[in-house]
Design a protein around this motif. Structure first.
Motif, short mmCIF file in Angstrom:
data_model
loop_
_atom_site.label_atom_id
_atom_site.label_comp_id
_atom_site.label_asym_id
_atom_site.label_seq_id
_atom_site.Cartn_x
_atom_site.Cartn_y
_atom_site.Cartn_z
N GLU A 24 0.83 -1.20 0.00
CA GLU A 24 0.00 0.00 0.00
C GLU A 24 0.87 1.26 0.00
OE1 GLU A 24 -3.05 0.00 -0.59
OE2 GLU A 24 -4.27 -1.23 0.75
N ARG A 25 1.94 1.26 0.75
CA ARG A 25 2.84 2.42 0.81
C ARG A 25 3.47 2.68 -0.56
NH1 ARG A 25 8.23 3.83 -0.27
NH2 ARG A 25 8.58 1.61 -0.03
N THR A 26 3.94 1.62 -1.22
CA THR A 26 4.57 1.79 -2.53
C THR A 26 3.55 2.26 -3.57
OG1 THR A 26 6.11 0.02 -1.95
CG2 THR A 26 5.99 0.65 -4.26
N MET A 27 2.35 1.70 -3.50
CA MET A 27 1.27 2.15 -4.39
C MET A 27 0.96 3.62 -4.15
SD MET A 27 -0.97 1.18 -6.75
CE MET A 27 -1.64 -0.50 -6.66
N ALA A 28 0.87 4.02 -2.89
CA ALA A 28 0.54 5.40 -2.55
C ALA A 28 1.60 6.37 -3.04
CB ALA A 28 0.35 5.54 -1.04
N LEU A 29 2.87 5.98 -2.93
CA LEU A 29 3.95 6.85 -3.39
C LEU A 29 3.83 7.10 -4.90
CD1 LEU A 29 6.46 8.35 -2.37
CD2 LEU A 29 7.80 6.31 -2.96
N ALA A 30 3.51 6.03 -5.65
CA ALA A 30 3.31 6.19 -7.09
C ALA A 30 2.10 7.06 -7.37
CB ALA A 30 3.15 4.82 -7.75
N GLU A 31 1.03 6.87 -6.60
CA GLU A 31 -0.16 7.70 -6.79
C GLU A 31 0.15 9.17 -6.53
OE1 GLU A 31 -3.74 4.56 -5.66
OE2 GLU A 31 -2.72 5.64 -4.05
N MET A 32 0.93 9.44 -5.50
CA MET A 32 1.30 10.81 -5.22
C MET A 32 2.05 11.42 -6.40
SD MET A 32 4.08 12.51 -2.69
CE MET A 32 5.20 12.57 -4.10
N HIS A 33 3.02 10.68 -6.93
CA HIS A 33 3.83 11.20 -8.03
C HIS A 33 3.01 11.49 -9.29
CE1 HIS A 33 7.64 9.57 -5.97
NE2 HIS A 33 7.70 10.87 -5.98
N ILE A 34 1.98 10.69 -9.56
CA ILE A 34 1.17 10.94 -10.75
C ILE A 34 0.08 11.97 -10.49
CG2 ILE A 34 1.64 8.65 -11.67
CD1 ILE A 34 -1.27 7.91 -11.00
N GLY A 35 0.01 12.49 -9.26
CA GLY A 35 -0.93 13.55 -8.94
C GLY A 35 -2.22 13.10 -8.30
N SER A 36 -2.34 11.83 -7.97
CA SER A 36 -3.55 11.34 -7.28
C SER A 36 -3.35 11.49 -5.77
CB SER A 36 -3.82 9.88 -7.65
OG SER A 36 -4.07 9.75 -9.04
N LEU A 37 -3.32 12.73 -5.32
CA LEU A 37 -2.94 13.02 -3.94
C LEU A 37 -3.96 12.49 -2.94
CD1 LEU A 37 -1.64 16.70 -4.29
CD2 LEU A 37 -0.40 14.55 -4.65
N ASP A 38 -5.23 12.68 -3.22
CA ASP A 38 -6.25 12.25 -2.27
C ASP A 38 -6.25 10.74 -2.11
OD1 ASP A 38 -8.50 13.05 -0.52
OD2 ASP A 38 -9.68 11.84 -1.91
N ALA A 39 -6.05 10.01 -3.22
CA ALA A 39 -5.98 8.54 -3.15
C ALA A 39 -4.80 8.10 -2.30
CB ALA A 39 -5.87 7.96 -4.56
N ALA A 40 -3.66 8.76 -2.48
CA ALA A 40 -2.47 8.42 -1.69
C ALA A 40 -2.72 8.69 -0.21
CB ALA A 40 -1.28 9.23 -2.18
N ARG A 41 -3.33 9.82 0.09
CA ARG A 41 -3.60 10.17 1.49
C ARG A 41 -4.54 9.15 2.14
NH1 ARG A 41 -6.61 15.71 3.62
NH2 ARG A 41 -6.57 15.17 5.85
N ARG A 42 -5.61 8.80 1.43
CA ARG A 42 -6.57 7.84 1.98
C ARG A 42 -5.95 6.46 2.18
NH1 ARG A 42 -9.93 6.87 -1.68
NH2 ARG A 42 -9.63 8.48 -3.24
N ARG A 43 -4.99 6.12 1.36
CA ARG A 43 -4.32 4.82 1.50
C ARG A 43 -3.36 4.82 2.69
NH1 ARG A 43 -4.04 0.93 -2.53
NH2 ARG A 43 -4.68 2.42 -4.14
N LEU A 44 -2.71 5.96 2.94
CA LEU A 44 -1.63 6.01 3.93
C LEU A 44 -2.09 6.33 5.35
CD1 LEU A 44 1.04 7.89 1.79
CD2 LEU A 44 1.25 5.55 2.66
N GLU A 45 -3.05 7.22 5.50
CA GLU A 45 -3.39 7.70 6.84
C GLU A 45 -3.82 6.58 7.79
OE1 GLU A 45 -4.45 12.41 6.75
OE2 GLU A 45 -6.11 11.02 6.30
N PRO A 46 -4.66 5.64 7.38
CA PRO A 46 -5.01 4.56 8.32
C PRO A 46 -3.80 3.72 8.74
CG PRO A 46 -6.54 4.61 6.46
CD PRO A 46 -5.40 5.51 6.10
#
Length: 385
Positions: free
Chosen positions: A85-107
């Motif tokens: 999940e962390r690796t997926m979120a980092l990629a999401e952040m880089h492509i600009g899917s910030l909200d998806a990355a945040r929702r994946r990481l915060e829990p």
């Protein structure tokens, strides 16, 4: 299988990222699949994704992590889930899917709230408590939460230091603590973190961070007005490209362009920001595109192309708004407001800047917000009006 995996990790952290590294990881994955070894399938996919991250192939990272998470679910390997999940979120952040990355990481950050609860650093070469905070820190800063981001970056670096896990510590410094300190204008903290990264490299050589360290040492020096800092930034940037360490290259080129602009090397600044723009699009690194557009606009202002400059600054605001990057929206709005004030359009400047500034709920002592507040104050606006 095990020998190939060890070899592939060594190549991934080597001085230069070469195409053979990808071949090595593909071989690891094939051998693990043929052996029906779930553990090494996961390790191979994770290692492959790490190489792809360093190479700035973020959509390929997402594809590999989809495989990783599918195996986790099929085989009930739930202990590996946070790393995927962390690796997926980092990629999401880089492509600009910030909200998806945040929702994946915060829990996950809430769940892994103590360094002692980390799970098997050796399995994926990083500490879970540290790396989750490293990833979320950048995402939160982009989204307009600089105070929370700073706390997470500090937790990541202190947690890794307490655990004496140098790989995790260096990752946290290079990917979160140093850039975040520069973004928020805390140059003293940036310098301290950069010195620590250099010490880590001396203690346990991790070649991929050498050029990153050199670039940031130059960036800190440039912020302090030190002689030779621009040359050090140039050398670090050149070395990063030569080593094919391309993750966040748009940010590095944009920072170089901004530094050159401040020193009035406008021709070179223009070349560097064009390279940043090209790489942001080629690498799908949308996360930093608003800042690239802003710096392009500022350079256009310096060379007298006012119409194009305004267009670029407005595009930067729209792009930042579209991906939810409030911190970058503020930067673009501030630059545009400064131009509009100089052009005698103070009311327009106040409206644009006020609409962004009033969305913040924290970070009012950070450099960008201090600058915006002072500008608004000069226009007769306060938060109570």
């Amino acid at each position: 299988m095990k020998l190939r995996t060890a070899q592939a990790w060594g190549m991934t952290f080597a001085r230069t990222l070469v195409p053979e590294t990808e071949t090595a990881w593909i071989t690891c994955l094939r051998l693990a699949t043929e052996a029906h070894n779930v553990e090494y399938q996961l390790r191979s996919l994770y290692g492959y994704a790490s190489y792809l991250t360093f190479s700035a192939r973020h959509r390929d990272v997402i594809a590999r992590m989809e495989q990783f998470l599918q195996i986790v679910r099929w085989e009930s390997e739930w202990s590996a889930l946070p790393n995927g999940e962390r690796t997926m979120a980092l990629a999401e952040m880089h492509i600009g899917s910030l909200d998806a990355a945040r929702r994946r990481l915060e829990p996950l950050v809430e769940r892994y709230d103590r360094p002692k609860e980390r799970a098997r650093s050796a399995r994926f070469h990083i500490d879970r408590y540290v790396t989750l905070r490293t990833a979320l820190s950048s995402t939160l800063w982009l989204m307009g939460f600089p105070d929370r981001a700073t706390v997470l970056a500090r937790q990541a670096t202190e947690g890794a230091r307490t655990l004496k896990h140098i790989v995790s510590h260096s990752n946290a410094l290079a990917l979160a603590a140093i850039p975040l300190a520069l973004w928020t204008g805390d140059i003293g903290a940036a310098a301290s973190y950069q010195t620590t990264l250099a010490e880590n490299n001396r203690r346990e050589n991790i070649p991929i961070w050498d050029a990153v360290n050199r670039f940031f040492r130059g960036a800190v020096g440039e912020a302090r007005g030190e002689e030779g800092a621009l040359s050090e930034m140039r050398e670090g940037l050149s070395e990063l490209v030569e080593r094919e360490f391309l993750v966040r290259a748009p940010m590095h080129f944009a920072m170089m362009a901004a530094a050159l602009m401040r020193e009035s090397f406008l021709v070179e600044a223009q070349a560097k920001i064009e390279e940043a723009s090209s790489r942001a699009r080629a690498q799908c690194e949308r996360w930093y595109l608003p800042e690239v557009l802003r710096i392009q606009g500022c350079i256009k202002l310096r060379v007298g192309d006012v119409a194009e400059a305004e267009n670029l600054l407005l595009r930067a605001i729209d792009e930042a708004k579209d991906i939810g990057a409030l911190s970058l929206e503020l930067r673009a709005a501030t630059s545009l407001a400064e131009h509009l004030i100089a052009d005698g359009r103070a009311a327009e400047a106040a409206e644009i800047l006020k609409s962004v500034y009033c969305q913040f709920t924290e970070g009012f002592e950070t450099a960008d917000l201090v600058t915006a507040k002072a500008l608004l104050h000069s226009l007769g606006f306060s938060r109570t009006t």
